[in-house]
Design an enzyme around this catalytic site. Structure first.
Site, PDB file in Angstrom:
ATOM      1  N   GLU A 170      30.950  41.476  40.363  1.00  0.00           N
ATOM      2  CA  GLU A 170      31.749  41.627  41.578  1.00  0.00           C
ATOM      3  C   GLU A 170      31.424  42.899  42.371  1.00  0.00           C
ATOM      4  OE1 GLU A 170      35.828  41.344  40.303  1.00  0.00           O
ATOM      5  OE2 GLU A 170      35.657  39.249  39.780  1.00  0.00           O
ATOM      6  N   GLU A 352      34.475  33.753  35.697  1.00  0.00           N
ATOM      7  CA  GLU A 352      35.879  34.177  35.547  1.00  0.00           C
ATOM      8  C   GLU A 352      36.776  33.234  36.313  1.00  0.00           C
ATOM      9  OE1 GLU A 352      36.988  38.208  36.602  1.00  0.00           O
ATOM     10  OE2 GLU A 352      35.174  39.000  35.654  1.00  0.00           O
TER      11      GLU A 352
HETATM   12  O1  IFM Z   1      40.463  41.901  35.519  1.00  0.00           O
HETATM   13  C1  IFM Z   1      39.625  41.577  36.587  1.00  0.00           C
HETATM   14  C2  IFM Z   1      38.186  41.615  36.175  1.00  0.00           C
HETATM   15  O2  IFM Z   1      37.840  42.853  35.665  1.00  0.00           O
HETATM   16  C3  IFM Z   1      37.301  41.341  37.353  1.00  0.00           C
HETATM   17  N1  IFM Z   1      37.693  40.136  38.039  1.00  0.00           N
HETATM   18  C4  IFM Z   1      39.079  39.957  38.342  1.00  0.00           C
HETATM   19  C5  IFM Z   1      39.935  40.193  37.119  1.00  0.00           C
HETATM   20  C6  IFM Z   1      41.425  40.025  37.475  1.00  0.00           C
HETATM   21  O3  IFM Z   1      41.779  40.936  38.442  1.00  0.00           O
END
Ligand code: IFM
Length: 442
Positions: A170, A352
């Site tokens: 990210e 994710e």
């Molecule tokens: O916890 C985070 C993760 O580190 C990166 N993506 C989003 C998740 C939730 O906010």
């Protein structure tokens, strides 16, 4: 029902589809005294940065509990574990490997291999060594080359133990949240910073891709990007334009350079002071071919035109998770389909997806029906995208366990395993049981 179900003929019900759980170093490891300081240590130590005033010193104490955590991962029946490497744990200030830190990860990777769990390794999930930040951090082009050196050393040390490398997690969050609006480490504020930091992050990605391709040709090497699809409040042309600008600014900015070798055209509308310093070879480096694209998705955002800015983001409405993000699974399938239409994508992994819920543990049980519903709806959205022709090969639940949720501290729980931070006891939530059942019923 404590169950997640998919259509019977789904590709997602075959063993070729990878199911996993994900974590990140700073969010779970603790043992901060056994590594160099990182920007999140410094950020947490400042007042009014993290809601509960907490830090990552202990977190889930995974540094000491890693064996039982892998046992736990195995007990869920997943095919893969996505973890990140703490750069300040494995590289010394003078740029050499730190053997204690490297051995910590080698033990984990060896254990995963022994158990036949594929290791999906992310090299940078936001924990930049503080000494590099002191030198300008991601605003300094030199940091991209430091990252390449780190990627080179660590991928040689890991040998063939890694199934997949993601360079960055990210970069939007690192660049925008960290350097433009300052709600994440290092907490810098200024519109002129964001795109400069983003460019150096993307350059770091491209530079690392070349060493990963050389050192680890058999692993899937790529990047993990997050997307918050931008919707206009209505069909008025000015609102559609505003949403499209926001989409370019937040989402396309990070993917287009990788697949098209260009930044979005809105660059021309941004003041010169916001433009990154792009060297002649940079876009070719950034667009190095990737073996996979990792997509992180949680929610969407809604926009309207603004009199004072390029767009105006409206407050989330509808059903919200505990972190205030709207539950809108349709945006997930629409996103995947639109990315597939716009770009020549390699295989996609959902790296994710998950929900923060205000969980309560009662008699060793966590009844997190809202999280089960979230997973159910979002896995179906992935299924829809696959049926529409998107080559999606895997899905990772965020997160394996509750952990340090950045500026929210320990107040927001994303795990499918509950963590009691006092005792460090882990308890599989009902969502964890449901995920396990889905996987084992394939
Ligand atoms: O916890 C985070 C993760 O580190 C990166 N993506 C989003 C998740 C939730 O906010």
């Amino acid at each position: 029902m404590n169950k997640i179900s998919l259509p019977l003929n789904s590709k997602m019900l075959t063993k070729e589809f990878t199911y996993g759980v994900a974590t990140a170093s700073f969010q779970i490891e603790g043992a901060s005294e056994k590594r160099l300081p990182c920007i999140w240590d410094t950020f947490c130590a400042k007042e009014n940065t993290v809601v509960d005033g907490s830090n990552g010193d202990i977190a889930c104490d995974h540094y000491n509990h890693w064996k039982e955590d892998i046992e736990l991962i195995d007990s869920l029946g997943v095919d893969a574990y996505r973890l990140s490497i703490s750069w300040p744990r494995v590289i010394t200030e003078s740029g050499e490997l730190n053997s204690t830190g490297v051995n910590f990860y080698l033990d984990i990777l060896n254990e995963l291999k022994k158990r036949n769990i594929k290791a999906f390794v992310t090299l940078y999930h936001w924990d930049l060594p503080q000494h590099l930040e002191d030198n300008g951090g991601w605003l300094n082009r030199e940091t991209a080359y430091k990252f390449q050196q780190y990627a080179d050393l660590i991928s040689q040390a890991f040998g063939d133990r890694v199934h997949s490398y993601a360079t960055l997690n990210e970069p939007f969050c690192s660049a925008y949240l960290g350097y433009e609006v300052g709600v994440h480490a290092p907490g810098l504020v200024g519109r002129e910073n964001g795109k400069k930091a983003a460019h150096h992050l993307l350059l770091a990605h491209g530079l690392a891709m070349s060493v990963l391709t050389k050192n680890s040709p058999d692993s899937l090497n790529g990047i993990v990007l997050n997307f918050t699809p931008a919707y206009a409040i209505d069909d008025k042309p000015e609102n559609i334009t505003a949403a499209s600008f926001a989409d370019d600014y937040f989402n396309q900015w990070y993917i287009k350079p990788i697949f098209d070798g260009k930044y979005p055209e809105i660059m021309q509308q941004l003041p010169q002071s916001c433009h990154p310093d792009i060297h002649r070879e940079d876009m070719a480096i950034i667009s190095h071919p990737v073996d996979f694209l990792g997509v992180n998705f949680y929610t969407r955002a809604v926009y309207q035109a603004s009199d004072v800015d390029y767009f105006d983001e409206l407050p989330a409405t509808g059903k919200l998770t505990d972190i205030g993000w709207e539950v809108f699974p349709k945006a997930f399938s629409e996103l995947l389909i639109s990315l597939n239409e716009r770009y020549n994508l390699p295989p996609v992994y959902i790296t994710e997806n998950g929900a923060a819920i205000d969980d309560k543990i009662v008699n060793n049980e966590v009844i997190d029906q809202d999280r089960i519903d979230y997973y159910q709806q979002h896995l179906l959205a992935v299924n829809d995208a696959i049926e529409s022709g998107v080559d999606i090969q895997g899905y990772f639940a965020w997160s394996l366990m509750d952990n340090f949720e950045w500026a929210e501290g320990y107040l927001k729980r994303f795990g499918i395993v509950y963590v009691d931070y006092e005792s460090q006891l882990r308890t599989i939530k009902n969502s964890g049981h449901a995920y396990k059942t889905l996987i084992s019923n394939r």
